[in-house]
Design a protein around this motif. Structure first.
Motif, PDB file in Angstrom:
ATOM      1  N   ILE A  97      16.434  16.391  29.490  1.00 18.95           N
ATOM      2  CA  ILE A  97      16.769  14.959  29.452  1.00 18.95           C
ATOM      3  C   ILE A  97      15.834  14.216  28.521  1.00 18.95           C
ATOM      4  O   ILE A  97      16.253  13.306  27.790  1.00 18.95           O
ATOM      5  CB  ILE A  97      16.739  14.377  30.872  1.00 18.95           C
ATOM      6  CG1 ILE A  97      17.855  15.006  31.716  1.00 18.95           C
ATOM      7  CG2 ILE A  97      16.890  12.864  30.844  1.00 18.95           C
ATOM      8  CD1 ILE A  97      17.818  14.625  33.184  1.00 18.95           C
ATOM      9  N   ALA A  98      14.545  14.582  28.517  1.00 15.05           N
ATOM     10  CA  ALA A  98      13.600  13.950  27.591  1.00 15.05           C
ATOM     11  C   ALA A  98      13.997  14.229  26.142  1.00 15.05           C
ATOM     12  O   ALA A  98      13.957  13.328  25.294  1.00 15.05           O
ATOM     13  CB  ALA A  98      12.184  14.457  27.862  1.00 15.05           C
ATOM     14  N   LEU A  99      14.402  15.460  25.856  1.00 10.59           N
ATOM     15  CA  LEU A  99      14.840  15.804  24.499  1.00 10.59           C
ATOM     16  C   LEU A  99      16.110  15.052  24.122  1.00 10.59           C
ATOM     17  O   LEU A  99      16.214  14.509  23.006  1.00 10.59           O
ATOM     18  CB  LEU A  99      15.083  17.310  24.394  1.00 10.59           C
ATOM     19  CG  LEU A  99      13.855  18.205  24.268  1.00 10.59           C
ATOM     20  CD1 LEU A  99      14.262  19.673  24.352  1.00 10.59           C
ATOM     21  CD2 LEU A  99      13.121  17.934  22.958  1.00 10.59           C
ATOM     22  N   ALA A 100      17.075  14.995  25.046  1.00  6.92           N
ATOM     23  CA  ALA A 100      18.345  14.337  24.754  1.00  6.92           C
ATOM     24  C   ALA A 100      18.140  12.855  24.462  1.00  6.92           C
ATOM     25  O   ALA A 100      18.671  12.322  23.480  1.00  6.92           O
ATOM     26  CB  ALA A 100      19.310  14.516  25.927  1.00  6.92           C
ATOM     27  N   MET A 115      23.600  18.908  28.708  1.00 13.60           N
ATOM     28  CA  MET A 115      23.723  19.710  27.492  1.00 13.60           C
ATOM     29  C   MET A 115      24.729  19.093  26.529  1.00 13.60           C
ATOM     30  O   MET A 115      24.546  19.128  25.305  1.00 13.60           O
ATOM     31  CB  MET A 115      24.128  21.132  27.846  1.00 13.60           C
ATOM     32  CG  MET A 115      23.110  21.877  28.702  1.00 13.60           C
ATOM     33  SD  MET A 115      21.492  22.047  27.897  1.00 13.60           S
ATOM     34  CE  MET A 115      21.935  23.120  26.525  1.00 13.60           C
ATOM     35  N   GLY A 116      25.810  18.524  27.074  1.00 10.11           N
ATOM     36  CA  GLY A 116      26.809  17.882  26.223  1.00 10.11           C
ATOM     37  C   GLY A 116      26.239  16.677  25.495  1.00 10.11           C
ATOM     38  O   GLY A 116      26.490  16.479  24.304  1.00 10.11           O
ATOM     39  N   PHE A 117      25.484  15.855  26.212  1.00 11.64           N
ATOM     40  CA  PHE A 117      24.860  14.686  25.592  1.00 11.64           C
ATOM     41  C   PHE A 117      23.881  15.109  24.507  1.00 11.64           C
ATOM     42  O   PHE A 117      23.838  14.526  23.416  1.00 11.64           O
ATOM     43  CB  PHE A 117      24.150  13.868  26.671  1.00 11.64           C
ATOM     44  CG  PHE A 117      23.466  12.631  26.155  1.00 11.64           C
ATOM     45  CD1 PHE A 117      24.110  11.765  25.293  1.00 11.64           C
ATOM     46  CD2 PHE A 117      22.173  12.331  26.545  1.00 11.64           C
ATOM     47  CE1 PHE A 117      23.482  10.622  24.808  1.00 11.64           C
ATOM     48  CE2 PHE A 117      21.539  11.199  26.081  1.00 11.64           C
ATOM     49  CZ  PHE A 117      22.193  10.337  25.205  1.00 11.64           C
ATOM     50  N   LEU A 118      23.105  16.156  24.787  1.00  5.16           N
ATOM     51  CA  LEU A 118      22.155  16.662  23.799  1.00  5.16           C
ATOM     52  C   LEU A 118      22.884  17.157  22.554  1.00  5.16           C
ATOM     53  O   LEU A 118      22.462  16.884  21.416  1.00  5.16           O
ATOM     54  CB  LEU A 118      21.316  17.779  24.427  1.00  5.16           C
ATOM     55  CG  LEU A 118      20.056  18.230  23.677  1.00  5.16           C
ATOM     56  CD1 LEU A 118      19.025  18.745  24.673  1.00  5.16           C
ATOM     57  CD2 LEU A 118      20.363  19.330  22.671  1.00  5.16           C
ATOM     58  N   ALA A 119      23.993  17.872  22.752  1.00  2.00           N
ATOM     59  CA  ALA A 119      24.764  18.404  21.619  1.00  2.00           C
ATOM     60  C   ALA A 119      25.355  17.286  20.773  1.00  2.00           C
ATOM     61  O   ALA A 119      25.340  17.350  19.530  1.00  2.00           O
ATOM     62  CB  ALA A 119      25.870  19.324  22.133  1.00  2.00           C
ATOM     63  N   VAL A 120      25.873  16.234  21.420  1.00  2.45           N
ATOM     64  CA  VAL A 120      26.443  15.105  20.678  1.00  2.45           C
ATOM     65  C   VAL A 120      25.375  14.436  19.818  1.00  2.45           C
ATOM     66  O   VAL A 120      25.621  14.074  18.659  1.00  2.45           O
ATOM     67  CB  VAL A 120      27.065  14.087  21.661  1.00  2.45           C
ATOM     68  CG1 VAL A 120      27.405  12.777  20.950  1.00  2.45           C
ATOM     69  CG2 VAL A 120      28.315  14.669  22.299  1.00  2.45           C
ATOM     70  N   CYS A 121      24.169  14.281  20.373  1.00  6.44           N
ATOM     71  CA  CYS A 121      23.077  13.674  19.608  1.00  6.44           C
ATOM     72  C   CYS A 121      22.690  14.536  18.407  1.00  6.44           C
ATOM     73  O   CYS A 121      22.420  14.012  17.307  1.00  6.44           O
ATOM     74  CB  CYS A 121      21.862  13.445  20.515  1.00  6.44           C
ATOM     75  SG  CYS A 121      22.079  12.156  21.753  1.00  6.44           S
ATOM     76  N   LEU A 122      22.653  15.845  18.592  1.00  8.35           N
ATOM     77  CA  LEU A 122      22.328  16.751  17.476  1.00  8.35           C
ATOM     78  C   LEU A 122      23.376  16.651  16.370  1.00  8.35           C
ATOM     79  O   LEU A 122      23.036  16.628  15.175  1.00  8.35           O
ATOM     80  CB  LEU A 122      22.233  18.181  17.981  1.00  8.35           C
ATOM     81  CG  LEU A 122      20.981  18.543  18.789  1.00  8.35           C
ATOM     82  CD1 LEU A 122      21.107  19.953  19.355  1.00  8.35           C
ATOM     83  CD2 LEU A 122      19.726  18.428  17.917  1.00  8.35           C
ATOM     84  N   ILE A 123      24.646  16.586  16.759  1.00 10.14           N
ATOM     85  CA  ILE A 123      25.721  16.470  15.774  1.00 10.14           C
ATOM     86  C   ILE A 123      25.605  15.150  15.012  1.00 10.14           C
ATOM     87  O   ILE A 123      25.758  15.100  13.784  1.00 10.14           O
ATOM     88  CB  ILE A 123      27.092  16.576  16.461  1.00 10.14           C
ATOM     89  CG1 ILE A 123      27.297  17.995  17.012  1.00 10.14           C
ATOM     90  CG2 ILE A 123      28.221  16.216  15.494  1.00 10.14           C
ATOM     91  CD1 ILE A 123      28.519  18.138  17.891  1.00 10.14           C
ATOM     92  N   ALA A 124      25.304  14.075  15.728  1.00  6.49           N
ATOM     93  CA  ALA A 124      25.163  12.763  15.089  1.00  6.49           C
ATOM     94  C   ALA A 124      23.999  12.756  14.099  1.00  6.49           C
ATOM     95  O   ALA A 124      24.101  12.204  12.991  1.00  6.49           O
ATOM     96  CB  ALA A 124      24.966  11.684  16.154  1.00  6.49           C
ATOM     97  N   ILE A 125      22.887  13.373  14.468  1.00  7.71           N
ATOM     98  CA  ILE A 125      21.722  13.411  13.570  1.00  7.71           C
ATOM     99  C   ILE A 125      22.020  14.269  12.347  1.00  7.71           C
ATOM    100  O   ILE A 125      21.612  13.932  11.223  1.00  7.71           O
ATOM    101  CB  ILE A 125      20.489  13.923  14.333  1.00  7.71           C
ATOM    102  CG1 ILE A 125      20.033  12.866  15.349  1.00  7.71           C
ATOM    103  CG2 ILE A 125      19.350  14.253  13.371  1.00  7.71           C
ATOM    104  CD1 ILE A 125      18.883  13.311  16.229  1.00  7.71           C
TER     105      ILE A 125
END
Length: 258
Positions: free
Chosen positions: A151-154, A236-246
């Motif tokens: 959660i901290a990473l996301a 994990m889904g939220f983290l993946a969406v953020c990675l895609i956006a970046i």
């Protein structure tokens, strides 16, 4: 074609600079959130909790501990990451970072890694502070640590996005203060969604923060508002969406080169 080696020195330089900034603002970064959380325990855990029954077999003062940790984790991850990348944009030094021999992945690793580290440290400090007020049980410590880090990473990744998107200080504070904090209060930080009547309980399940808090609380007491697998999937889904956006931001140069 040769593959460039990971520039650990560049990542370490960014990481060390951001961690040093936290030490320069220790009152804002550490002391203020801990004092605020302590006040929550005095008001909610002491004054209100003493008048309430257990929530799902857990004393109310202990029940709110995961929610309070998440409240601080969300806001501090967003602020740390957004301010970390916004200041180079504001001062113009972002061009030095972009022209340095570091890849986008290494830039993100440095800034987001530092923001997440500070947030995890703060979460552990708040956990230790909470133990002074109420007895705490952690049934699944490994999962607690996993949820805390994920959660901290996301949210640090989300904060990084906000820092790039924001054109001024007001914009980068808008989402944490006026969107994330209200969603946290309405997402079960201080209550269980089972306590709500219909249709509010169903409507609450549309709040994504519910799934994050529920999974983290499950790691403490083995009980959550939704299944832990759903909570983990949402995280994990939220983290993946953020990675895609970046990835899209660095590919297009959105608000980085203009």
């Amino acid at each position: 074609m040769s593959v460039r080696a990971f520039n650990r020195y560049g990542v370490w330089a960014i990481y060390r600079f951001e961690m040093a900034r936290a030490l320069r603002t220790i009152w804002q970064s550490i002391v203020a959130p801990v004092i605020t959380t302590s006040l929550y325990f005095v008001v909610f855990g002491g004054a209100i909790g003493s008048r309430m029954h257990d929530v799902g077999g857990v004393p109310y003062g202990a029940f709110i501990v995961p929610g309070l940790i998440m409240l601080s984790l969300f806001t501090q991850s967003l602020f740390n990451a957004s301010f970390g990348i916004f200041f180079p944009k504001f001062t113009g030094t972002i061009y030095e970072v972009l022209s340095a021999p570091v890849s986008p992945f290494e830039i993100v690793t440095g800034y987001v890694g530092a923001a997440a580290t500070k947030s995890v440290m703060l979460g552990l400090i708040i956990l230790a502070t909470a133990a002074l007020f109420v007895p705490i049980t952690i049934l699944h410590p490994v999962w607690m640590a996993a949820f805390l880090v994920l959660i901290a990473l996301a949210f640090s990744l989300f904060g990084f996005i906000i820092g790039i998107w924001g054109k001024n200080f007001e914009q980068i504070q808008f989402i944490p203060m006026l969107i994330v904090t209200p969603l946290t209060f309405l997402g079960g930080a201080f209550y269980s969604t089972d306590m709500l009547a219909q249709p509010w309980r169903t409507l609450t399940l549309f709040n994504p923060v519910v799934y994050l808090i529920s999974g983290f609380r499950w790691s403490f007491y083995g009980k959550g508002d939704v299944a832990v697998a759903v909570s983990l999937g949402a995280t994990m889904g939220f983290l993946a969406v953020c990675l895609i956006a970046i990835a899209w931001i660095f590919r297009t140069g959105y608000r980085l080169k203009s």
